[in-house]
Design a protein around this motif. Structure first.
Motif, short mmCIF file in Angstrom:
data_model
loop_
_atom_site.label_atom_id
_atom_site.label_comp_id
_atom_site.label_asym_id
_atom_site.label_seq_id
_atom_site.Cartn_x
_atom_site.Cartn_y
_atom_site.Cartn_z
N LYS A 308 0.70 -0.89 0.14
CA LYS A 308 0.07 -0.02 0.34
C LYS A 308 0.97 1.48 -0.11
O LYS A 308 1.96 0.82 0.33
CB LYS A 308 -0.73 0.14 1.10
N ALA A 314 -7.65 3.69 3.60
CA ALA A 314 -8.75 2.07 3.25
C ALA A 314 -9.68 2.01 4.26
O ALA A 314 -9.12 1.23 5.02
CB ALA A 314 -7.83 0.97 2.27
N ILE A 326 -11.70 3.84 -0.60
CA ILE A 326 -10.02 4.13 -0.77
C ILE A 326 -9.48 5.75 -1.35
O ILE A 326 -9.96 5.69 -2.51
CB ILE A 326 -9.31 2.94 -1.56
N GLU A 329 -12.68 7.35 -3.07
CA GLU A 329 -13.49 6.58 -4.48
C GLU A 329 -13.52 5.13 -3.52
O GLU A 329 -13.97 4.80 -2.65
CB GLU A 329 -12.50 5.35 -5.23
N PHE A 331 -15.35 1.49 -2.94
CA PHE A 331 -15.90 -0.14 -4.59
C PHE A 331 -16.47 -1.15 -3.63
O PHE A 331 -16.17 -1.51 -2.76
CB PHE A 331 -14.36 -1.06 -3.79
N LEU A 344 -6.60 -4.90 3.08
CA LEU A 344 -6.28 -3.71 1.87
C LEU A 344 -6.63 -2.40 3.01
O LEU A 344 -6.04 -1.54 3.27
CB LEU A 344 -8.34 -3.78 1.13
N ASP A 365 -6.60 -3.12 -10.26
CA ASP A 365 -7.65 -2.09 -10.66
C ASP A 365 -6.92 -1.35 -9.73
O ASP A 365 -6.10 -0.44 -9.76
CB ASP A 365 -9.02 -2.42 -10.33
N LEU A 366 -6.96 -1.67 -8.48
CA LEU A 366 -6.37 -0.95 -7.56
C LEU A 366 -4.02 -0.86 -7.35
O LEU A 366 -4.07 0.95 -7.51
CB LEU A 366 -6.01 -1.47 -5.75
N LYS A 369 -4.00 2.02 -10.62
CA LYS A 369 -4.20 3.45 -9.96
C LYS A 369 -3.04 3.29 -10.05
O LYS A 369 -3.28 5.04 -9.02
CB LYS A 369 -5.94 3.34 -9.17
N TYR A 371 -2.01 2.60 -6.14
CA TYR A 371 -2.24 3.09 -4.81
C TYR A 371 -1.86 2.10 -4.57
O TYR A 371 -1.34 1.70 -3.08
CB TYR A 371 -3.55 2.10 -4.71
N TRP A 372 -1.53 0.72 -4.90
CA TRP A 372 -0.89 -0.13 -4.12
C TRP A 372 0.46 -0.65 -5.69
O TRP A 372 0.14 -0.37 -7.07
CB TRP A 372 -1.22 -2.19 -4.25
#
Length: 375
Positions: A308, A314, A326, A329, A331, A344, A365-366, A369, A371-372
């Motif tokens: 992360k 998160a 997150i 956003e 999810f 997460l 997806d994360l 972006k 994020y990870w």
């Protein structure tokens, strides 16, 4: 790994938002996670929030970074400090200092601020409106803390960029050494200055003000195009006093104002979206090229992990563990992904060699972006 020498549960029961205190040896055998030179390097970066404060001969000055090498070559031998906000977002070693405090709800955690001061350096007497644990690193620093503000302290403006107060009587007057921790709740005046070159680490916790909640909720309603309706009153009649707002109309308009606030689903989403956003810039870098789901699954199957981004929030609601918020956003995930959601929100890395295709898709997806990430 840093470990507190005291019970955080006991501390919260006895001191949290009640009274300031010094915990001698709060960290045993404390080792600085960063050097003054590394901290100076952070102040040279454009995206990092940094400051320089000087009070030589009681002549206060303050500047915002970034700074260049010339700045460091022209410094006086005493009475100055360099300060870096959200250092945990940019320095992995410094971020580890936050770990022992993660039992405190992380939506309250603001950032880790690091200050390097030479003899006499400080930011002057002031009052903050957040909870802070100030950890002494290398060197020694003299701290004074007064009684809680009930309107008796007067602000003074020694420099336009510094919010300071006039002098105060100290209830705490001590010198901090490496590993000591000073806790200060909101509203207590305090002042610290270095006795020798020293590093201080301030772990701050901050809740939103009422006006922030109201202002941000209004923005949320507008952004989601909610409440786009005027008052509807086909039974309107004439009235004797043309400048009068009737009680009936006031009730109708008040009900319109409360309509969105009374919608628990809207409020829950708004609160979690707001709290999942950091007030400080994050080191988010979208990968190029993007990861595929197959690559993510293979990386996990081979024992790899994804980390992360430091400072990324998160969050979930206690009664709705399969909606994850997150960085603002939302999810929504199926119930079978609860173990992934737990990783997460509660850990700094994801490592699951048997993650389902749905889980791999969400994680991909994360990752894409930013994020990870994978080392």
């Amino acid at each position: 790994m840093y470990k507190l020498t005291f019970s955080l549960d006991d501390f919260l029961s006895n001191y949290w938002q009640k009274q300031p205190t010094i915990i001698k040896g709060g960290f045993a055998n404390f080792q600085d996670p960063i050097t003054p030179e590394e901290l100076a390097g952070l102040t040279m970066e454009e995206e990092i929030d940094s400051r320089f404060v000087s009070n030589l001969n009681d002549n206060w000055s303050a500047e915002h970074g970034p700074f260049d090498q010339q700045k460091f070559e022209t410094l006086a031998p005493s009475n100055w400090s360099f300060i870096v906000q959200a250092a945990n977002h940019w320095h992995a070693g410094a971020a580890e200092l936050v770990t022992p405090f993660k039992q405190i709800p992380q939506w309250l955690f603001d950032d880790l601020m690091i200050s390097y001061s030479v003899e006499g350096g400080g930011v002057g007497p002031h009052i903050d409106q957040y909870d802070v644990f100030i950890i002494q690193g290398m060197g020694k620093r003299h701290w004074r803390v007064g009684a809680k503000d009930t309107g008796q302290y007067k602000e003074t403006q020694r420099h336009e960029a510094l919010r300071q107060i006039e002098s105060f009587d100290a209830d705490i007057d001590q010198v901090l050494e490496p590993g000591d921790i000073l806790y200060i709740p909101p509203g207590f005046p305090h002042d610290g200055y270095a006795l020798e070159p020293s590093l201080s680490y301030s772990i701050g916790f901050r809740s939103p003000k009422e006006q922030e909640l109201i202002s941000n909720f209004a923005d949320y309603v507008l952004a989601h195009d909610m409440g786009d309706a005027h008052m509807h009153k086909p039974e309107l009649g004439t009235q004797a006093n043309q400048g009068e707002i009737s009680t009936s109309d006031l009730d109708t308009l008040s009900a319109m104002l409360r309509a969105q606030l009374d919608n628990q689903t809207i409020v829950k989403d708004f609160i979690a979206c707001m709290l999942s956003q950091s007030r400080h810039q994050l080191n988010i870098i979208e990968p190029s090229p993007k990861w595929t789901s197959e690559e993510v699954a293979e990386h996990l199957a081979n024992g790899g992990e994804f980390y992360k981004v430091s400072g990324l929030r998160a969050l979930i609601h206690e009664d709705e563990p399969n909606v994850v918020y997150i960085n603002g956003e939302v999810f929504k995930v199926p119930e079978n992904l609860t173990p992934l959601v737990s990783q997460l929100t509660n850990t700094e890395q994801v490592s699951d060699a048997e993650l389902s295709p749905q889980g791999v898709s969400l994680l991909t997806d994360l990752i894409n972006k930013g994020y990870w990430y994978s080392e």
